[in-house]
Design an enzyme around this catalytic site. Structure first.
Site, PDB file in Angstrom:
ATOM      1  CE  LYS A 111      -4.405  -1.680   1.665  1.00 41.16           C
ATOM      2  NZ  LYS A 111      -5.490  -1.560   2.628  1.00 41.16           N
ATOM      3  CE  LYS A 192      -5.515  -8.945  -1.466  1.00 41.56           C
ATOM      4  NZ  LYS A 192      -5.625  -8.733  -0.077  1.00 41.56           N
ATOM      5  CE  LYS A 195     -13.939  -5.116   1.105  1.00 39.14           C
ATOM      6  NZ  LYS A 195     -13.686  -4.652   2.489  1.00 39.14           N
TER       7      LYS A 195
HETATM    8  P1  AMP Z   1     -11.085  -6.820   3.640  1.00 34.64           P
HETATM    9  O1  AMP Z   1     -11.828  -6.667   2.382  1.00 34.64           O
HETATM   10  O2  AMP Z   1      -9.636  -6.526   3.426  1.00 34.64           O
HETATM   11  O3  AMP Z   1     -11.683  -6.120   4.812  1.00 34.64           O
HETATM   12  O4  AMP Z   1     -11.163  -8.358   3.962  1.00 34.64           O
HETATM   13  C1  AMP Z   1     -12.220  -8.986   4.626  1.00 34.64           C
HETATM   14  C2  AMP Z   1     -11.959 -10.476   4.717  1.00 34.64           C
HETATM   15  O5  AMP Z   1     -11.983 -11.067   3.410  1.00 34.64           O
HETATM   16  C3  AMP Z   1     -10.580 -10.844   5.283  1.00 34.64           C
HETATM   17  O6  AMP Z   1     -10.717 -11.981   6.104  1.00 34.64           O
HETATM   18  C4  AMP Z   1      -9.758 -11.161   4.072  1.00 34.64           C
HETATM   19  O7  AMP Z   1      -8.708 -12.049   4.350  1.00 34.64           O
HETATM   20  C5  AMP Z   1     -10.792 -11.808   3.166  1.00 34.64           C
HETATM   21  N1  AMP Z   1     -10.440 -11.665   1.734  1.00 34.64           N
HETATM   22  C6  AMP Z   1     -10.204 -10.510   1.077  1.00 34.64           C
HETATM   23  N2  AMP Z   1      -9.916 -10.746  -0.221  1.00 34.64           N
HETATM   24  C7  AMP Z   1      -9.980 -12.091  -0.389  1.00 34.64           C
HETATM   25  C8  AMP Z   1      -9.793 -12.971  -1.515  1.00 34.64           C
HETATM   26  N3  AMP Z   1      -9.486 -12.505  -2.728  1.00 34.64           N
HETATM   27  N4  AMP Z   1      -9.952 -14.311  -1.308  1.00 34.64           N
HETATM   28  C9  AMP Z   1     -10.273 -14.795  -0.084  1.00 34.64           C
HETATM   29  N5  AMP Z   1     -10.454 -14.024   1.011  1.00 34.64           N
HETATM   30  C10 AMP Z   1     -10.320 -12.689   0.868  1.00 34.64           C
END
Ligand code: AMP
Ligand code: TRP
Length: 326
Positions: A111, A192, A195
């Site tokens: 980041k 990966k 968002k």
């Molecule tokens: P965040 O969007 O960063 O707040 O992530 C929320 C949850 O989703 C966390 O537990 C991340 O590890 C999981 N996560 C985010 N992106 C992925 C992905 N591409 N595949 C699997 N898990 C994900």
């Protein structure tokens, strides 16, 4: 009963990766554990946010939590900034975290890459996450693979403090799924699913309409060899689609591969479109009603109260063990 804690940032575009890696586990764990699910708004302001949009995204994630099946009668659902213990404990942990270990965090490196200067909050992000977890004497943290390094750091800080002071914290374990813990972008399966990617067809958002689901899957990057086989290294695109198919259908990857023996990518993708539409329809249907209901805010208030009561006890113990406050 074990205590479970996890969080999702209110940054919009909650996608299939978030669902398969994290949210689906949240729902499964709530029957046999004491679960606490947080909307981590303090983490989201480590990058610039529009205040109005952020408020709305907080309620979106709360409504999504409930739409996927988190039951506020079984689990505590609340907003991080509503419980002041998160910020308070974060400072105390900061004093036992090393700048060296924080600068090795890959998320921070990603980041802040290419920027002349990064907000200190981005650097401290993993310490706030450790505070979230340790504040509730958490045993299990269900997350996607991308959070492994942060969980490891949380454990290190807890162990360090337990050794230096009186035993203060429960040392938590991460819970990562065998499949679904790392869903890749549909347009580029070497990255990966995220968002923030610019191409909306790189992800399937949980609230995507049928037409968008179909477009994104039919366009998904595969390869030119034409064989449906699970081989993440050489066939990352097809393997990612197989993983999504497997987790959504509850069939093993081997069974999915066997059932498509001799089929082409087109047929396989069409089936995947149907399965995905079926999985997301109930979530979308639940969402609008929950998001508009007055009850949503009442659930968050109640959640903050219940979480706050646990947090207060932990903070008292921490202050006693550190010899601070009076
Ligand atoms: P965040 O969007 O960063 O707040 O992530 C929320 C949850 O989703 C966390 O537990 C991340 O590890 C999981 N996560 C985010 N992106 C992925 C992905 N591409 N595949 C699997 N898990 C994900
Ligand atoms: N860092 C996590 C993510 O981006 C979100 C998060 C914040 C979290 N605090 C947490 C996850 C505590 C689990 C436990 O995915």
């Amino acid at each position: 009963m074990k205590r479970v804690f996890s969080g999702v940032q209110p940054t919009g575009n909650i996608h299939l990766g978030n669902y398969l890696g994290a949210l689906k586990q949240f729902v499964e764990l709530q029957d046999d554990n004491e679960c606490i699910y947080c909307i981590v708004d303090l983490h989201s302001i480590t990058v610039p946010q529009d205040p109005k949009e952020l408020r709305s995204h907080i309620l979106d994630v709360a409504a999504l939590y409930l739409s996927v099946g988190i039951d506020p009668k079984k689990s505590i659902v609340f907003v991080q900034s509503d419980v002041s213990g998160h910020s308070e404990l974060s400072w105390i942990l900061t004093c036992s975290a090393y700048t060296g270990e924080l600068s090795r965090m890959t998320q921070f490196k990603d980041k802040s890459r290419g920027k002349e200067s990064a907000p200190a909050g981005l650097f401290m992000y993993p310490v706030l996450m450790a505070a979230d977890i340790l504040l509730y004497d958490t045993d299990i943290v269900p997350v996607g693979n991308d959070q492994k390094q942060h969980i490891e750091l949380c454990r290190d800080i807890a162990i360090r403090i337990n050794n230096k002071y009186k035993k203060t914290f429960v040392v938590p374990d991460g819970r990562f799924l065998k499949e679904g813990a790392r869903i890749m972008a549909l347009d580029d399966p070497t990255k990966k699913m995220s968002k923030s990617a610019e191409n909306i067809h790189s992800r399937i958002s949980l609230l995507d309409e049928d037409g968008k689901i179909k477009k994104s899957i039919m366009r998904a990057t595969t390869d030119s060899d034409g064989e449906i086989r699970f081989d993440p290294e050489n066939k990352p695109g097809v393997s990612n689609l197989l993983t999504i198919y497997s987790v959504l259908s509850g069939k093993s990857i081997d069974d999915v591969v066997a059932s498509f023996a001799g089929s082409g990518y087109g047929d396989f993708k069409k089936e995947l479109v149907e399965i995905t539409k079926e999985a997301l329809l109930p979530i979308r249907q639940n969402f609008s009603e929950i998001r508009e209901s007055d009850e949503l805010k009442a659930i968050l208030r109640d959640g903050a109260e219940r979480a706050g009561a646990i947090a207060e006890k932990t903070m008292k113990r921490v202050k006693d063990n550190f010899g601070i406050g009076f």
